[in-house]
Enzyme design. Structure first.
Site, PDB file in Angstrom:
ATOM      1  N   GLN A   1       0.852  -1.198   0.000  1.00  0.00           N
ATOM      2  CA  GLN A   1       0.000   0.000   0.000  1.00  0.00           C
ATOM      3  C   GLN A   1       0.889   1.250   0.000  1.00  0.00           C
ATOM      4  O   GLN A   1       0.414   2.359  -0.153  1.00  0.00           O
ATOM      5  CB  GLN A   1      -0.888   0.046   1.242  1.00  0.00           C
ATOM      6  CG  GLN A   1      -1.786  -1.150   1.408  1.00  0.00           C
ATOM      7  CD  GLN A   1      -2.402  -1.168   2.787  1.00  0.00           C
ATOM      8  OE1 GLN A   1      -3.494  -0.650   3.010  1.00  0.00           O
ATOM      9  NE2 GLN A   1      -1.695  -1.752   3.737  1.00  0.00           N
ATOM     10  N   ASN A   2       2.187   1.027   0.211  1.00  0.00           N
ATOM     11  CA  ASN A   2       3.111   2.152   0.348  1.00  0.00           C
ATOM     12  C   ASN A   2       3.442   2.751  -1.011  1.00  0.00           C
ATOM     13  O   ASN A   2       3.436   2.063  -2.033  1.00  0.00           O
ATOM     14  CB  ASN A   2       4.401   1.697   1.047  1.00  0.00           C
ATOM     15  CG  ASN A   2       4.135   1.189   2.444  1.00  0.00           C
ATOM     16  OD1 ASN A   2       3.083   1.497   3.029  1.00  0.00           O
ATOM     17  ND2 ASN A   2       5.020   0.377   2.971  1.00  0.00           N
TER      18      ASN A   2
ATOM     19  N   HIS B   1      -1.373   1.438  -4.348  1.00  0.00           N
ATOM     20  CA  HIS B   1      -1.735   2.857  -4.201  1.00  0.00           C
ATOM     21  C   HIS B   1      -0.791   3.790  -4.943  1.00  0.00           C
ATOM     22  O   HIS B   1      -0.736   4.978  -4.647  1.00  0.00           O
ATOM     23  CB  HIS B   1      -1.782   3.245  -2.715  1.00  0.00           C
ATOM     24  CG  HIS B   1      -2.901   2.566  -1.969  1.00  0.00           C
ATOM     25  ND1 HIS B   1      -2.895   2.404  -0.605  1.00  0.00           N
ATOM     26  CD2 HIS B   1      -4.043   1.980  -2.414  1.00  0.00           C
ATOM     27  CE1 HIS B   1      -3.995   1.776  -0.229  1.00  0.00           C
ATOM     28  NE2 HIS B   1      -4.714   1.498  -1.311  1.00  0.00           N
TER      29      HIS B   1
ATOM     30  N   CYS C   1       0.844  15.524 -15.223  1.00  0.00           N
ATOM     31  CA  CYS C   1      -0.006  16.708 -15.423  1.00  0.00           C
ATOM     32  C   CYS C   1      -1.450  16.260 -15.598  1.00  0.00           C
ATOM     33  O   CYS C   1      -1.728  15.368 -16.414  1.00  0.00           O
ATOM     34  CB  CYS C   1       0.453  17.454 -16.684  1.00  0.00           C
ATOM     35  SG  CYS C   1      -0.735  18.677 -17.250  1.00  0.00           S
TER      36      CYS C   1
ATOM     37  N   CYS D   1       2.045  23.143 -20.087  1.00  0.00           N
ATOM     38  CA  CYS D   1       0.725  23.459 -20.689  1.00  0.00           C
ATOM     39  C   CYS D   1      -0.140  24.236 -19.712  1.00  0.00           C
ATOM     40  O   CYS D   1      -1.256  24.617 -20.019  1.00  0.00           O
ATOM     41  CB  CYS D   1       0.022  22.146 -21.077  1.00  0.00           C
ATOM     42  SG  CYS D   1      -0.777  21.316 -19.681  1.00  0.00           S
TER      43      CYS D   1
ATOM     44  N   SER E   1      -2.490  -1.230   9.394  1.00  0.00           N
ATOM     45  CA  SER E   1      -3.644  -1.239  10.314  1.00  0.00           C
ATOM     46  C   SER E   1      -4.823  -1.948   9.663  1.00  0.00           C
ATOM     47  O   SER E   1      -5.846  -2.177  10.287  1.00  0.00           O
ATOM     48  CB  SER E   1      -4.033   0.198  10.653  1.00  0.00           C
ATOM     49  OG  SER E   1      -4.266   0.927   9.449  1.00  0.00           O
TER      50      SER E   1
HETATM   51  C1  BV8 Z   1     -12.074   3.461  -3.201  1.00  0.00           C
HETATM   52  C2  BV8 Z   1      -2.064   6.684  -1.160  1.00  0.00           C
HETATM   53  C3  BV8 Z   1     -14.027   3.629  -4.363  1.00  0.00           C
HETATM   54  C4  BV8 Z   1      -1.853   8.138  -1.023  1.00  0.00           C
HETATM   55  C5  BV8 Z   1      -3.827   5.887   0.343  1.00  0.00           C
HETATM   56  C6  BV8 Z   1     -16.092   3.507   5.027  1.00  0.00           C
HETATM   57  C7  BV8 Z   1     -15.847   2.170   5.316  1.00  0.00           C
HETATM   58  C8  BV8 Z   1     -14.991   1.394   4.525  1.00  0.00           C
HETATM   59  C9  BV8 Z   1     -14.348   1.973   3.428  1.00  0.00           C
HETATM   60  C10 BV8 Z   1     -14.581   3.298   3.157  1.00  0.00           C
HETATM   61  C11 BV8 Z   1     -15.443   4.068   3.945  1.00  0.00           C
HETATM   62  N1  BV8 Z   1     -15.444   5.316   3.435  1.00  0.00           N
HETATM   63  C12 BV8 Z   1     -14.637   5.368   2.350  1.00  0.00           C
HETATM   64  C13 BV8 Z   1     -14.129   4.136   2.163  1.00  0.00           C
HETATM   65  C14 BV8 Z   1     -13.215   3.725   1.100  1.00  0.00           C
HETATM   66  C15 BV8 Z   1     -11.809   4.220   1.414  1.00  0.00           C
HETATM   67  C16 BV8 Z   1     -11.357   3.635   2.736  1.00  0.00           C
HETATM   68  O1  BV8 Z   1     -11.017   2.475   2.830  1.00  0.00           O
HETATM   69  N2  BV8 Z   1     -11.337   4.508   3.786  1.00  0.00           N
HETATM   70  C17 BV8 Z   1     -10.924   4.023   5.102  1.00  0.00           C
HETATM   71  C18 BV8 Z   1      -9.930   5.010   5.726  1.00  0.00           C
HETATM   72  C19 BV8 Z   1     -12.169   3.877   5.969  1.00  0.00           C
HETATM   73  N3  BV8 Z   1     -11.001   3.693   0.345  1.00  0.00           N
HETATM   74  C20 BV8 Z   1     -10.865   4.413  -0.782  1.00  0.00           C
HETATM   75  O2  BV8 Z   1     -11.303   5.532  -0.953  1.00  0.00           O
HETATM   76  C21 BV8 Z   1     -10.106   3.683  -1.888  1.00  0.00           C
HETATM   77  N4  BV8 Z   1     -10.818   3.869  -3.115  1.00  0.00           N
HETATM   78  O3  BV8 Z   1     -12.658   2.881  -2.338  1.00  0.00           O
HETATM   79  O4  BV8 Z   1     -12.631   3.842  -4.366  1.00  0.00           O
HETATM   80  C22 BV8 Z   1     -14.513   3.777  -5.704  1.00  0.00           C
HETATM   81  C23 BV8 Z   1     -15.427   2.838  -6.155  1.00  0.00           C
HETATM   82  C24 BV8 Z   1     -15.937   2.981  -7.396  1.00  0.00           C
HETATM   83  C25 BV8 Z   1     -15.540   4.057  -8.201  1.00  0.00           C
HETATM   84  C26 BV8 Z   1     -14.613   4.988  -7.728  1.00  0.00           C
HETATM   85  C27 BV8 Z   1     -14.082   4.857  -6.472  1.00  0.00           C
HETATM   86  C28 BV8 Z   1      -8.726   4.287  -2.085  1.00  0.00           C
HETATM   87  C29 BV8 Z   1      -7.923   4.119  -0.813  1.00  0.00           C
HETATM   88  C30 BV8 Z   1      -6.479   4.519  -1.079  1.00  0.00           C
HETATM   89  C31 BV8 Z   1      -6.168   5.802  -0.348  1.00  0.00           C
HETATM   90  N5  BV8 Z   1      -4.750   6.112  -0.544  1.00  0.00           N
HETATM   91  N6  BV8 Z   1      -2.540   6.157   0.113  1.00  0.00           N
HETATM   92  C32 BV8 Z   1      -0.764   8.458  -0.043  1.00  0.00           C
HETATM   93  O5  BV8 Z   1      -0.038   7.548   0.437  1.00  0.00           O
HETATM   94  O6  BV8 Z   1      -0.621   9.650   0.228  1.00  0.00           O
HETATM   95  S1  BV8 Z   1      -4.260   5.183   1.808  1.00  0.00           S
HETATM   96  C33 BV8 Z   1      -3.014   5.189   2.947  1.00  0.00           C
HETATM   97  O7  BV8 Z   1      -3.468   4.309   3.980  1.00  0.00           O
HETATM   98  C34 BV8 Z   1      -1.676   4.609   2.523  1.00  0.00           C
HETATM   99  O8  BV8 Z   1      -1.659   3.979   1.266  1.00  0.00           O
HETATM  100  C35 BV8 Z   1      -1.432   3.582   3.579  1.00  0.00           C
HETATM  101  O9  BV8 Z   1      -0.573   2.618   3.210  1.00  0.00           O
HETATM  102  C36 BV8 Z   1      -2.811   3.094   3.740  1.00  0.00           C
HETATM  103  C37 BV8 Z   1      -3.096   2.159   4.828  1.00  0.00           C
HETATM  104  O10 BV8 Z   1      -2.493   2.635   5.993  1.00  0.00           O
HETATM  105  P1  BV8 Z   1      -1.352   1.693   6.612  1.00  0.00           P
HETATM  106  O11 BV8 Z   1      -0.348   1.430   5.549  1.00  0.00           O
HETATM  107  O12 BV8 Z   1      -1.992   0.528   7.249  1.00  0.00           O
HETATM  108  O13 BV8 Z   1      -0.677   2.660   7.645  1.00  0.00           O
HETATM  109  P2  BV8 Z   1      -1.215   2.970   9.112  1.00  0.00           P
HETATM  110  O14 BV8 Z   1      -0.466   4.157   9.614  1.00  0.00           O
HETATM  111  O15 BV8 Z   1      -2.707   2.975   9.107  1.00  0.00           O
HETATM  112  O16 BV8 Z   1      -0.764   1.691   9.969  1.00  0.00           O
HETATM  113  C38 BV8 Z   1       0.612   1.455  10.186  1.00  0.00           C
HETATM  114  C39 BV8 Z   1       0.691   0.130  10.930  1.00  0.00           C
HETATM  115  O17 BV8 Z   1       2.061  -0.208  11.105  1.00  0.00           O
HETATM  116  C40 BV8 Z   1       0.078   0.192  12.319  1.00  0.00           C
HETATM  117  O18 BV8 Z   1      -0.722  -0.962  12.515  1.00  0.00           O
HETATM  118  C41 BV8 Z   1       1.301   0.167  13.253  1.00  0.00           C
HETATM  119  O19 BV8 Z   1       1.029  -0.534  14.454  1.00  0.00           O
HETATM  120  C42 BV8 Z   1       2.283  -0.609  12.435  1.00  0.00           C
HETATM  121  N7  BV8 Z   1       3.696  -0.336  12.719  1.00  0.00           N
HETATM  122  C43 BV8 Z   1       4.270   0.854  13.044  1.00  0.00           C
HETATM  123  N8  BV8 Z   1       5.604   0.670  13.163  1.00  0.00           N
HETATM  124  C44 BV8 Z   1       5.869  -0.639  12.900  1.00  0.00           C
HETATM  125  C45 BV8 Z   1       4.651  -1.285  12.605  1.00  0.00           C
HETATM  126  N9  BV8 Z   1       4.587  -2.605  12.308  1.00  0.00           N
HETATM  127  C46 BV8 Z   1       5.742  -3.287  12.294  1.00  0.00           C
HETATM  128  N10 BV8 Z   1       6.956  -2.740  12.550  1.00  0.00           N
HETATM  129  C47 BV8 Z   1       7.048  -1.424  12.856  1.00  0.00           C
HETATM  130  N11 BV8 Z   1       8.258  -0.897  13.119  1.00  0.00           N
HETATM  131 ZN    ZN Z   2       0.413  19.429 -19.156  1.00  0.00          ZN
END
Ligand code: BV8
Ligand code: ZN
Length: 243
Positions: A100-101, A118, A126, A149, A188
């Site tokens: 997802q990164n 992602h 652009c 552009c 998460s």
């Molecule tokens: C879509 C890219 C639809 C950009 C990202 C309500 C309920 C369910 C779903 C939804 C809802 N409302 C909306 C939705 C859908 C939504 C969604 O899931 N929302 C969630 C928040 C509720 N999803 C979307 O919108 C997706 N698209 O659904 O399209 C659609 C359908 C038809 C037509 C058109 C559209 C798109 C989702 C993608 C969003 N983009 N990132 C960017 O990076 O800037 S999401 C973002 O979160 C990152 O990609 C990230 O990777 C991802 C997940 O987070 P994690 O990677 O898990 O990171 P997090 O901090 O949460 O957790 C870190 C973990 O590591 C923790 O558990 C921690 O304990 C652990 N940790 C920490 N240190 C360590 C460790 N583990 C081991 N070792 C360590 N040292």
């Molecule tokens: Zn352009």
């Protein structure tokens, strides 16, 4: 943290491995996670940043946020967790990284089969003419965030409400379904549809192994829950496999 002998045995009998990774695997490289205590979104709300409308309303803020993240990524390196995953490729017939990164660290660590659900922050384009701006050294500031552009330049990442790249997501589902073992590392598991990948593996009979510093939404479903840092745990598993 104990790695169960049963897991080592399962690994020794396995040939296809999937690593489903999230921001946590890059935490030890100094890149903030999204929802942890120092999560990026603790300070900056996702709705203000990681969606297309917010980008159109505040292109500068969003571009600066991504530039800030690119600068951090540019000055950091993969950590032992990324390198261990790359090493797995030498032991198993097939290793697929489904991440997802957007930080490109798995690639820099040497993994060769990477599915970026992602997108990737080092690819920008652009929104008017599609002109691409590729590379870690690209800096919005030098072009004032605009293409020749006149169009706005955005990162090639999937924002909330945007579809995931269809071919990549379908390939990830297929690899998860075919896997013998699916590691769920540093995520998460709250963002969908990405979080369906380990569930797909589970429903197709894979052994699920979680590596996280705390329990998550998926912890109750996994066969092995290894609590600890991925940068420590994954090299230990590699070592136990070698011995
Ligand atoms: C879509 C890219 C639809 C950009 C990202 C309500 C309920 C369910 C779903 C939804 C809802 N409302 C909306 C939705 C859908 C939504 C969604 O899931 N929302 C969630 C928040 C509720 N999803 C979307 O919108 C997706 N698209 O659904 O399209 C659609 C359908 C038809 C037509 C058109 C559209 C798109 C989702 C993608 C969003 N983009 N990132 C960017 O990076 O800037 S999401 C973002 O979160 C990152 O990609 C990230 O990777 C991802 C997940 O987070 P994690 O990677 O898990 O990171 P997090 O901090 O949460 O957790 C870190 C973990 O590591 C923790 O558990 C921690 O304990 C652990 N940790 C920490 N240190 C360590 C460790 N583990 C081991 N070792 C360590 N040292
Ligand atoms: Zn352009």
């Amino acid at each position: 943290m104990e790695v169960a002998e049963s897991l080592i045995q399962q690994l020794k009998n396995a040939s296809r491995i999937v690593f489903f990774t999230g921001a946590g695997i890059s935490a030890e490289s100094g890149i903030s996670t999204f929802r942890g205590k120092d999560g990026l979104w603790q300070k900056l709300k996702p709705e203000e940043l990681a969606n297309f409308d917010a980008f159109l309303n505040n292109p500068k803020i969003v571009q600066e946020w991504y530039q800030h993240r690119r600068d951090i990524i540019h000055s950091t390196n993969p950590n032992p967790g990324h390198f261990a995953i790359a090493e797995f490729e030498k032991i198993f017939d097939e290793v697929t990284v489904v991440t997802q990164n957007v930080d490109n660290l798995h690639k820099r660590a040497g993994s060769s089969n990477i599915l970026e659900l992602h997108g990737n922050i080092e690819r920008n384009y652009c929104i008017e003419c599609g002109n691409e701006f590729i590379g870690a050294e690209f800096d919005y500031k030098t072009v004032n965030g605009k293409c020749k552009c006149g169009g706005l330049i955005r990162p090639d990442v999937v924002w909330f409400g945007e579809m995931l790249p269809y071919e990549i997501f379908s390939e990830a589902e297929k690899k998860a379904a075919e896997s013998d073992i699916c590691f769920v590392v540093g995520t998460s598991a709250v963002v969908y549809p990405a979080a369906n990948i380990p569930l797909r593996a589970l429903h197709n009979g894979s052994v699920l192994v979680e590596v996280n510093i705390e329990s998550t939404d998926i912890s109750s479903l996994v066969h092995h829950s290894l609590l600890g840092r991925s940068g420590e745990i994954l090299p230990i598993i590699l070592e136990m496999l070698g011995s």
